[in-house]
Every structure is written in C-alpha cells, then in structure tokens.
Design a protein around this motif. Structure first.
Motif, PDB file in Angstrom:
ATOM      1  N   LYS A 140       0.819  -1.213   0.000  1.00  0.00           N
ATOM      2  CA  LYS A 140       0.000   0.000   0.000  1.00  0.00           C
ATOM      3  C   LYS A 140       0.855   1.267   0.000  1.00  0.00           C
ATOM      4  O   LYS A 140       0.336   2.348  -0.314  1.00  0.00           O
ATOM      5  CB  LYS A 140      -0.926   0.000   1.206  1.00  0.00           C
ATOM      6  N   ALA A 141       2.123   1.144   0.342  1.00  0.00           N
ATOM      7  CA  ALA A 141       3.003   2.321   0.342  1.00  0.00           C
ATOM      8  C   ALA A 141       3.457   2.711  -1.056  1.00  0.00           C
ATOM      9  O   ALA A 141       4.076   3.765  -1.222  1.00  0.00           O
ATOM     10  CB  ALA A 141       4.228   2.058   1.220  1.00  0.00           C
ATOM     11  N   ALA A 142       3.154   1.911  -2.065  1.00  0.00           N
ATOM     12  CA  ALA A 142       3.563   2.224  -3.431  1.00  0.00           C
ATOM     13  C   ALA A 142       2.722   3.364  -3.994  1.00  0.00           C
ATOM     14  O   ALA A 142       1.666   3.722  -3.460  1.00  0.00           O
ATOM     15  CB  ALA A 142       3.431   0.989  -4.314  1.00  0.00           C
ATOM     16  N   VAL A 143       3.192   3.948  -5.090  1.00  0.00           N
ATOM     17  CA  VAL A 143       2.459   5.039  -5.732  1.00  0.00           C
ATOM     18  C   VAL A 143       1.193   4.493  -6.382  1.00  0.00           C
ATOM     19  O   VAL A 143       1.092   3.290  -6.654  1.00  0.00           O
ATOM     20  CB  VAL A 143       3.345   5.730  -6.785  1.00  0.00           C
ATOM     21  N   PRO A 144       0.190   5.338  -6.629  1.00  0.00           N
ATOM     22  CA  PRO A 144      -1.001   4.871  -7.357  1.00  0.00           C
ATOM     23  C   PRO A 144      -0.638   4.309  -8.731  1.00  0.00           C
ATOM     24  O   PRO A 144       0.380   4.661  -9.324  1.00  0.00           O
ATOM     25  CB  PRO A 144      -1.863   6.132  -7.475  1.00  0.00           C
ATOM     26  N   THR A 145      -1.498   3.435  -9.218  1.00  0.00           N
ATOM     27  CA  THR A 145      -1.209   2.763 -10.483  1.00  0.00           C
ATOM     28  C   THR A 145      -1.049   3.731 -11.633  1.00  0.00           C
ATOM     29  O   THR A 145      -0.219   3.539 -12.534  1.00  0.00           O
ATOM     30  CB  THR A 145      -2.332   1.758 -10.804  1.00  0.00           C
TER      31      THR A 145
ATOM     32  N   PRO B 103       5.639   3.550 -12.862  1.00  0.00           N
ATOM     33  CA  PRO B 103       6.633   3.862 -13.903  1.00  0.00           C
ATOM     34  C   PRO B 103       6.150   3.593 -15.321  1.00  0.00           C
ATOM     35  O   PRO B 103       6.281   4.458 -16.195  1.00  0.00           O
ATOM     36  CB  PRO B 103       7.813   2.970 -13.527  1.00  0.00           C
ATOM     37  N   ALA B 104       5.598   2.426 -15.575  1.00  0.00           N
ATOM     38  CA  ALA B 104       5.180   2.102 -16.938  1.00  0.00           C
ATOM     39  C   ALA B 104       3.962   2.915 -17.352  1.00  0.00           C
ATOM     40  O   ALA B 104       3.937   3.539 -18.427  1.00  0.00           O
ATOM     41  CB  ALA B 104       4.889   0.611 -17.054  1.00  0.00           C
ATOM     42  N   VAL B 105       2.921   2.937 -16.515  1.00  0.00           N
ATOM     43  CA  VAL B 105       1.697   3.655 -16.861  1.00  0.00           C
ATOM     44  C   VAL B 105       1.960   5.155 -16.941  1.00  0.00           C
ATOM     45  O   VAL B 105       1.533   5.842 -17.873  1.00  0.00           O
ATOM     46  CB  VAL B 105       0.592   3.343 -15.834  1.00  0.00           C
ATOM     47  N   GLY B 106       2.678   5.689 -15.943  1.00  0.00           N
ATOM     48  CA  GLY B 106       2.993   7.112 -15.968  1.00  0.00           C
ATOM     49  C   GLY B 106       3.825   7.503 -17.175  1.00  0.00           C
ATOM     50  O   GLY B 106       3.642   8.592 -17.744  1.00  0.00           O
ATOM     51  N   GLY B 107       4.752   6.635 -17.584  1.00  0.00           N
ATOM     52  CA  GLY B 107       5.543   6.924 -18.770  1.00  0.00           C
ATOM     53  C   GLY B 107       4.694   7.023 -20.022  1.00  0.00           C
ATOM     54  O   GLY B 107       4.906   7.896 -20.873  1.00  0.00           O
ATOM     55  N   TRP B 108       3.709   6.117 -20.163  1.00  0.00           N
ATOM     56  CA  TRP B 108       2.827   6.186 -21.336  1.00  0.00           C
ATOM     57  C   TRP B 108       1.935   7.419 -21.288  1.00  0.00           C
ATOM     58  O   TRP B 108       1.639   8.016 -22.340  1.00  0.00           O
ATOM     59  CB  TRP B 108       1.983   4.919 -21.420  1.00  0.00           C
ATOM     60  N   VAL B 109       1.467   7.782 -20.105  1.00  0.00           N
ATOM     61  CA  VAL B 109       0.664   9.006 -19.985  1.00  0.00           C
ATOM     62  C   VAL B 109       1.470  10.224 -20.417  1.00  0.00           C
ATOM     63  O   VAL B 109       0.996  11.086 -21.173  1.00  0.00           O
ATOM     64  CB  VAL B 109       0.148   9.165 -18.542  1.00  0.00           C
TER      65      VAL B 109
ATOM     66  N   CYS C 172       8.126  12.799  -7.471  1.00  0.00           N
ATOM     67  CA  CYS C 172       8.243  12.996  -6.013  1.00  0.00           C
ATOM     68  C   CYS C 172       7.568  11.863  -5.251  1.00  0.00           C
ATOM     69  O   CYS C 172       8.108  11.362  -4.251  1.00  0.00           O
ATOM     70  CB  CYS C 172       7.640  14.343  -5.625  1.00  0.00           C
ATOM     71  N   LEU C 173       6.394  11.439  -5.712  1.00  0.00           N
ATOM     72  CA  LEU C 173       5.699  10.348  -5.019  1.00  0.00           C
ATOM     73  C   LEU C 173       6.457   9.031  -5.150  1.00  0.00           C
ATOM     74  O   LEU C 173       6.473   8.224  -4.208  1.00  0.00           O
ATOM     75  CB  LEU C 173       4.282  10.202  -5.583  1.00  0.00           C
ATOM     76  N   ARG C 174       7.087   8.802  -6.289  1.00  0.00           N
ATOM     77  CA  ARG C 174       7.852   7.566  -6.442  1.00  0.00           C
ATOM     78  C   ARG C 174       9.059   7.543  -5.513  1.00  0.00           C
ATOM     79  O   ARG C 174       9.355   6.511  -4.887  1.00  0.00           O
ATOM     80  CB  ARG C 174       8.299   7.405  -7.895  1.00  0.00           C
ATOM     81  N   LEU C 175       9.775   8.645  -5.409  1.00  0.00           N
ATOM     82  CA  LEU C 175      10.916   8.693  -4.495  1.00  0.00           C
ATOM     83  C   LEU C 175      10.458   8.542  -3.042  1.00  0.00           C
ATOM     84  O   LEU C 175      11.124   7.876  -2.238  1.00  0.00           O
ATOM     85  CB  LEU C 175      11.675  10.004  -4.684  1.00  0.00           C
ATOM     86  N   ARG C 176       9.325   9.159  -2.714  1.00  0.00           N
ATOM     87  CA  ARG C 176       8.788   9.016  -1.351  1.00  0.00           C
ATOM     88  C   ARG C 176       8.359   7.571  -1.091  1.00  0.00           C
ATOM     89  O   ARG C 176       8.608   7.029   0.000  1.00  0.00           O
ATOM     90  CB  ARG C 176       7.609   9.956  -1.173  1.00  0.00           C
TER      91      ARG C 176
END
Length: 463
Positions: free
Chosen positions: A52-57, A61-67, A166-170
């Motif tokens: 649950k501490a991971a970033v939202p889907t 990395p993969a989904v955000g990169g495509w966005v 920032c959320l990924r590093l956190r």
C-alpha cells in the motif's frame, strides 16, 4: 540430472544458523543458546503495508511513462503542426534556428523516458520546462490559440512528471523503511558464492549512453557552423537539432539507467545487508515474483525480478542428501510456476534496488532414488512491474510427490539394469573372435567376387 526447487528452506540455509549467542545469567554463569540465525519472516500484514506504500497505479513507472508520452505527443502536434508559427522553438521565418529554447525541447522530449527509468532526473527537468512554458504564456500575443493549448498541455505533462517523480521517491523511502523494520536490526554478509553483479551491472547502458551523448555535440557543431539560410541572415540547423535531440534523449536515458543499476549493485555488495525469509513464485514469462511467504495462499505477489544465468550460481554448498529430506518433512520439490518456494532475500525492497536470493534446489540422479540438496544464489535488480497474471495456488502433496518420484526412479533403475543384463547376455552368446573373422571373410568374398566378374571371367568360362 535435473535440479528442482525445494518448497521450504532446509537446515543450513539460513545465515548464521547454528551460531551460538553467549549470555551471562544473574548468578554469573555463562550460558550459550543456539538460534536459527535471527532471520525474520516477512509477515503478511507487513507485506500488505509495504504494498500500500507504493504510488497509485496511474503514476506507476510504466503507466505514468505512457501518460507522459501521450501528453508530449499532443503538445508536439499543437506546437509544431497546428500552430501558425513556423515552429515553437524557432525565432521565426528567415531568422535561423533558435538555440536558446532548444534545451527545453530536449527536456520535454526526455520526460517520458526519464520518468520511466531515471525518476530523479525527471523532477528538475519538469521544473525547467514548466518555467519556460509559463514565461512563454505570460507574453500576450506571442503565441496563437493552438500554440497556447500546446503550452498548457506541456504544463500538464510537467505537473504529472513532477508529482509522480516525487511520489515515487517518497514511496521508495517508505517501502525501504518498512522492509528494514520487518527485517530487524541484524545485518548479514552475502552468502558464499553470490555472483558479483557490481562488476557488470549497468556498464553496457553507461557506455552506450556516453557514446550517444558524445556524438550529439558533433552533429550540433556541424549545424551551428554550417551553411547560412536562403536569406543569408542566420544558419539553419533544424535537421541537425532533430538528430541530436534523439541521440541526447536516448543517451541520457541509457546513462542514467545504467548509473542507477550500478549504484544499486554496489550498495548490495559493499556492506552487510538485512535479510528476510520470503516466498518466490515464477511466472510463465520468466519473471519471478516476491511475496510475503511460501505458506500463506492469500499472500499476493509484490515485486518482480528476472533471474539470468550469468547472475545465478548453483551448487554453492551442499545442504543435505538422502534421509535428510525424507518424506513428510516439507523438503520436497515443487513446480515454482504453480506455487511459491522459500528463499532468503538479502538487501532492501524497493523498485530499482538490487537483491540477492538464496534458496534450495534438489538434484536427482538418473538411476538413484534419492538426490542431493544444494544452495543456489541469484542476484537481480527489482523491477517496477505491477501486473503479474498469477492466479491462486494450491500446495502440492509433498509426500505423494516424493513417493511418486522414488517409484519412477526405481522403475527407471530396474529398466536400466534389465537393459544392462540383456546386453551382457548378447555379448556372452557371441563367440570370441567370430565378429572379426566374419568381417574378414566378407571383405575377402567381396574382393574375390569383383575379380572373377572382370579379369578372370574368360578363364573361368574355359574350364
């Protein structure tokens, strides 16, 4: 001889197992207690908090990169295709190529790739591009409506890259902290035979990135000192800028990706690491998924890695043989694609980190009912994958599986002995030297027959 994964870790696999801890009692007597090394098991509740501490889907990395790639493509269409200006990063018709705003174009193009592979670099890049977009929009009348819409999309892309980075590093810091809390304060050296991945991890990406980044300035210099435009006022280096942009984006991405991988491998090998007992399940695509343990069927896959032959060392040490892993003690072999097996994980747990996993494998010889168990060690970087495609699993019947294997081994041994006996009987029934005499006789007959049919034909007929 085939190696099979063992379901549970046998005695001798855990680090420091059998090492005694000396303590002094109240009456001054020194006592010694034997422990299993103090390696903690990753509880399912702790693993769920880690997940649950991971970033939202949507910011993964993969989904955000495509966005980000979609937003950058839309900005390109508006700024370079639909805008009335010749180009958003050019000074205008006849004024030559604009070099001042060229770095912003490079950073905007690199945002999707940096967000996927080098999130640390995506944050300052997003800030730089956003500031340039705001300054451009603040000048009224400098851009038309399509260009203004394009700049707004650029701001949206920068917001996604900055927030997601920032959320990924956190999330990495939180997940590392949760894994360290679950592992406890003890630290262990890597097991014997661990592949030294820091000697090669990331080197190819770094060298490739450096080559690409060195070629790009040469191309830009050719455009900067090339032929003037048709008006003779300035130089036209649009083509050189385009080629150099592709090289710089690819080169910086490869270089940053390789540097992060190399540093993660160095962190793993240069100091003792925390250790956790986890479960590992293999997917059909070759990825292996780490879960909380190999016993709880509700434990979901959490993070993936891909084991490579160059990063795996088999038979690092002997763990047992024969009755040491007899029927019913849980040390039976399994199919890792159907259920997880236990392993000791060394290192921190977060995307991009490198870990070492030690587990047990059994080797069954062809004509033996029992085999031997050896330790196997794999080092691999953790991937930021989310979708695993693994369904629920049921534990295999270990004793029945082992009895069936023993029965098959005995039947195979019986067939082998029967074949050996028949072969020995055939050798005994053939007289000694008969094979040699027969071969010589056949050779002589063939030679004699050939002569009689040719040069000796007339004399044979005359008699």
């Amino acid at each position: 001889m085939t190696a099979y994964h063992i379901k549970y870790l046998p005695t001798g696999t855990l680090p420091g197992e059998g090492v005694g801890i000396w303590s002094v009692t109240g009456d001054g007597v020194v006592s010694r207690s034997v422990t299993r090394g103090g390696v903690a098991t990753w509880a399912v509740a702790d693993a769920e908090r880690w997940r649950k501490a991971a970033v939202p889907t949507v910011l993964a990395p993969a989904v955000g990169g495509w966005v980000l790639a979609a937003l950058v493509a839309a900005a390109y269409v508006l700024l370079f295709g639909l805008s009335s200006a010749s180009a958003a990063w050019h000074s205008g018709h006849g004024e030559g190529t604009d070099w001042l705003r060229y770095p912003g174009l490079i950073l905007l193009t690199a945002l999707p790739f940096w967000y996927r592979y080098v999130p640390v670099a995506a944050i300052p890049a997003a800030v730089f591009v956003a500031v340039e977009a705001v300054l451009t929009l603040a000048r009224p009348g400098d851009v038309d409506r399509p260009a203004r819409a394009g700049w707004l999309i650029v701001l949206a892309a920068c917001a996604v890259a900055f927030t997601g980075g920032c959320l990924r590093l956190r999330a990495r810091r939180r997940q590392r902290a949760l894994a360290l809390a679950a592992a406890g304060e003890r630290r262990f050296p890597l097991p014997e035979g661990t592949p030294e991945s820091d000697g090669h991890r990331g080197h190819q990406q770094v060298y490739l990135g450096l080559v690409l980044c060195l070629v790009a300035p040469a191309i830009l210099a050719d455009g900067l000192f090339g032929e003037p435009t048709a008006s003779g006022v300035a130089y036209d280096a649009v083509g050189q800028q385009g080629v150099a942009l592709v090289l710089l984006v690819a080169g910086t991405t490869f270089y940053g990706w390789g540097q992060l991988a190399y540093r993660a491998a160095r962190r793993l090998h240069e100091e003792p690491q925390p250790a956790l007992i986890v479960g590992v399940r293999a997917g059909a695509d070759g990825r292996h998924w780490v879960c909380a343990d190999a016993r709880t069927r509700s434990s979901a896959p959490l993070i993936a890695y891909v084991p490579r032959e160059s990063d795996t060392r088999a038979r690092t040490r002997l763990l047992g043989s024969g009755s040491v892993y007899g029927v019913g003690n849980g040390h039976h072999d399994i199919d890792p694609r159907h259920e997880p097996f236990e392993a000791v994980l060394y290192g921190t747990l977060a995307e991009g980190d490198e870990v070492a996993l030690e587990y047990a494998c059994a080797e069954y010889h062809r004509h033996q009912g029992m085999g031997r168990m050896y330790a196997t060690v794999t080092t691999a970087p953790l991937r930021p994958d989310r979708r695993h495609g693994l369904g629920p699993w049921e534990p295999a019947d270990g004793p029945a599986r082992q009895r069936a294997r023993l029965r098959e081994a005995q039947e195979e041994a019986e067939r082998y002995r029967e074949e050996q006996r028949k072969a020995e009987e055939r050798r005994r029934n053939v007289p000694r030297g008969s094979s040699t005499r027969e071969r010589r006789s056949d050779s002589g007959n063939r030679h004699t027959g050939a002569g009689c049919g040719s040069s000796c034909g007339s004399s044979c007929g005359g008699d």
